[in-house]
Motif scaffolding. Structure first.
Motif, short mmCIF file in Angstrom:
data_model
loop_
_atom_site.label_atom_id
_atom_site.label_comp_id
_atom_site.label_asym_id
_atom_site.label_seq_id
_atom_site.Cartn_x
_atom_site.Cartn_y
_atom_site.Cartn_z
N UNK A 217 -2.25 101.66 -9.68
CA UNK A 217 -1.11 101.09 -10.40
C UNK A 217 -1.57 100.13 -11.48
N UNK A 218 -2.59 99.38 -11.18
CA UNK A 218 -3.14 98.48 -12.21
C UNK A 218 -3.66 99.28 -13.39
N UNK A 219 -4.36 100.37 -13.14
CA UNK A 219 -4.89 101.19 -14.22
C UNK A 219 -3.76 101.78 -15.08
N UNK A 220 -2.66 102.22 -14.44
CA UNK A 220 -1.53 102.77 -15.19
C UNK A 220 -0.90 101.69 -16.07
N UNK A 221 -0.76 100.49 -15.54
CA UNK A 221 -0.18 99.39 -16.31
C UNK A 221 -1.03 99.05 -17.54
N UNK A 222 -2.33 98.93 -17.36
CA UNK A 222 -3.19 98.55 -18.49
C UNK A 222 -3.26 99.67 -19.52
N UNK A 223 -3.30 100.91 -19.07
CA UNK A 223 -3.30 102.02 -20.02
C UNK A 223 -2.02 102.01 -20.87
N UNK A 224 -0.89 101.70 -20.26
CA UNK A 224 0.36 101.59 -21.02
C UNK A 224 0.34 100.40 -21.97
N UNK A 225 -0.21 99.26 -21.55
CA UNK A 225 -0.28 98.08 -22.41
C UNK A 225 -1.19 98.31 -23.61
N UNK A 226 -2.21 99.14 -23.46
CA UNK A 226 -3.07 99.48 -24.60
C UNK A 226 -2.28 100.22 -25.67
N UNK A 227 -1.38 101.10 -25.25
CA UNK A 227 -0.53 101.80 -26.21
C UNK A 227 0.46 100.84 -26.86
N UNK A 228 1.02 99.91 -26.08
CA UNK A 228 1.93 98.91 -26.65
C UNK A 228 1.19 98.03 -27.65
#
Length: 441
Positions: A217-228
């Motif tokens: 879940x942490x990896x999914x969150x950070x991957x999304x924040x990189x796109x943001x």
């Protein structure tokens, strides 16, 4: 007349050819009459003496002027026994054996001590005999060759330190006229970063304390924040500080699964306030999270995060170190983009938390150089600047090569998409340094 001349002769011969008293002797009254005196061997071997050895010596007191006028250096007569010991010492040194004859250099020191103890105040006739001179506590002194080796090693160390200092100074030569580069203080700044980087680190197993979230879940969150981060066109420092705030907060506070995205959005808001000139408004972050949270929830989480972190927002991140290390490596644009791509891949991976920020930055630069050059490349300047040798970087670098090789193949492809654009030089399409993985076997 004869008795006066003889007495005058004794007084004149009370000093050697250099005008100094003779030591290590026996007095005439102890030896008895001159008829029973023993014959001396090699009496002409005194260094600096061109006259026969005097049969009797009258000791007199030397004044301070006479002591300052002459420089006394104790020397041992070259007798047959002394010459044989010197030859034996030379053979032992050449054969490099562990048990060798003790050097006779300490005898000179003992003799000088005997000169001081004698006092120059005694009077009477004396005769020098080598057999009756004792040298207690005779300890070996370093041989000439050993002393020269110690001096050479010391000189080499000093020269090496000068060369290393010069290499570090050359890093900032190009910015000597740039006041914003703060060349005068930049080394002190990064020394402070190295001392305080552990304050921004988290335990590599902190997820074990979370009951509702995990590493995935942490990896999914950070991957999304990189796109943001890419969509809002924020600076690189903001992204790295955002991830650091998330990890430090999660290491101290248990968060339910439905609040994890709120933690990420709030962390980006705090990082923007710290790093950006134009800060995104709260409404923009609410919209980007598909209105999953309200404004009050964002502000409440912001208050909770800063209080949990005790308002400690300024911590060294891997990006801070990477900029310095790229400058020390005299990198070009291609190496800079590939290093950024590799280190952003590490942000998603939970297992990379075990490495310090400076280690991640150095390993990213090293891996990028190996990938583009096709061979291992780590200069002495880079080693001095990063304080990491090539051997120390290999474990971290091999993990980065593995991430580079697998990027774009899984579900988390935010970093790969970002660095596949022309804006970032298509760094994601570069070949990984697979030969570093082969060296592991």
């Amino acid at each position: 007349m004869d008795m006066g001349a003889e007495k005058q002769h004794d007084v004149m011969k009370s000093e050697n050819s250099q005008g100094f008293r003779m030591v290590g002797v026996k007095y005439g009254r102890e030896m008895g009459s001159s008829d029973n005196r023993r014959a001396l061997r090699d009496i002409n071997n005194l260094t600096g003496s061109n006259v026969p050895y005097p049969p009797k010596i009258f000791k007199k007191v030397m004044t301070e002027d006479e002591k300052n006028k002459h420089s006394f250096v104790g020397r041992r007569p070259i007798t047959r026994r002394f010459a044989a010991s010197l030859a034996q010492n030379s053979q032992d040194c050449l054969q490099n054996v562990s048990t060798r004859a003790k050097p006779i250099g300490s005898e000179v020191q003992v003799r000088n001590q005997l000169v001081q103890d004698a006092g120059f105040a005694c009077t009477g006739d004396a005769i020098y005999e080598e057999e009756h001179v004792a040298f207690p506590n005779d300890e070996p002194l370093p041989m000439v060759e050993e002393t020269e080796e110690m001096i050479d090693c010391g000189m080499k160390e000093v020269e090496m330190e000068d060369v290393e200092a010069k290499l570090l100074e050359e890093i900032d030569i190009c910015d000597s006229n740039n006041t914003l580069a703060v060349v005068k203080y930049v080394n002190d700044i990064y020394s402070f970063y190295r001392e305080t980087e552990e304050l921004g680190c988290v335990p590599p197993n902190y997820m074990s304390n979370q009951f509702d979230i995990n590493e995935r879940m942490r990896a999914i969150l950070i991957d999304w924040l990189i796109e943001v981060h890419y969509k809002f066109e924020l600076v690189e420092e903001t992204l790295f500080l955002t991830v650091n705030l998330i990890d430090r907060f999660l290491a101290r506070q248990s968060v339910p699964r439905k609040k994890l995205q709120l933690v990420g959005v709030t962390a980006m808001l705090l990082a923007c306030k710290y790093e950006e000139v134009m800060v995104p408004v709260v409404e923009d972050l609410i919209v980007i999270s598909d209105r999953a949270y309200t404004r009050d929830e964002v502000l409440q989480m912001e208050s909770s995060m800063v209080n949990t972190l005790q308002f400690n927002m300024s911590v060294p991140t891997p990006y801070m170190f990477m900029r310095r290390f790229l400058k020390a490596a005299q990198s070009d644009r291609q190496i800079e983009l590939l290093s950024s791509y590799i280190i952003e891949l590490c942000l998603v991976e939970y297992e990379m938390l075990k490495f310090r920020p400076s280690m991640l930055a150095a390993a990213a630069v090293y891996t990028a150089q190996c990938s583009l050059k096709g061979f291992k490349h780590w200069t002495r300047t880079s080693e001095l600047c990063t304080k990491y040798s090539e051997v120390q970087l290999l474990d971290c670098s091999r993990m980065m090569v593995d991430f580079h090789q697998k990027s774009g193949k899984g579900k988390l492809t935010g970093v790969h998409k970002k660095y596949s654009t022309f804006k970032f030089g298509c760094a994601a399409k570069s070949e990984p340094a697979l030969f570093l993985l082969d060296m592991r076997n």
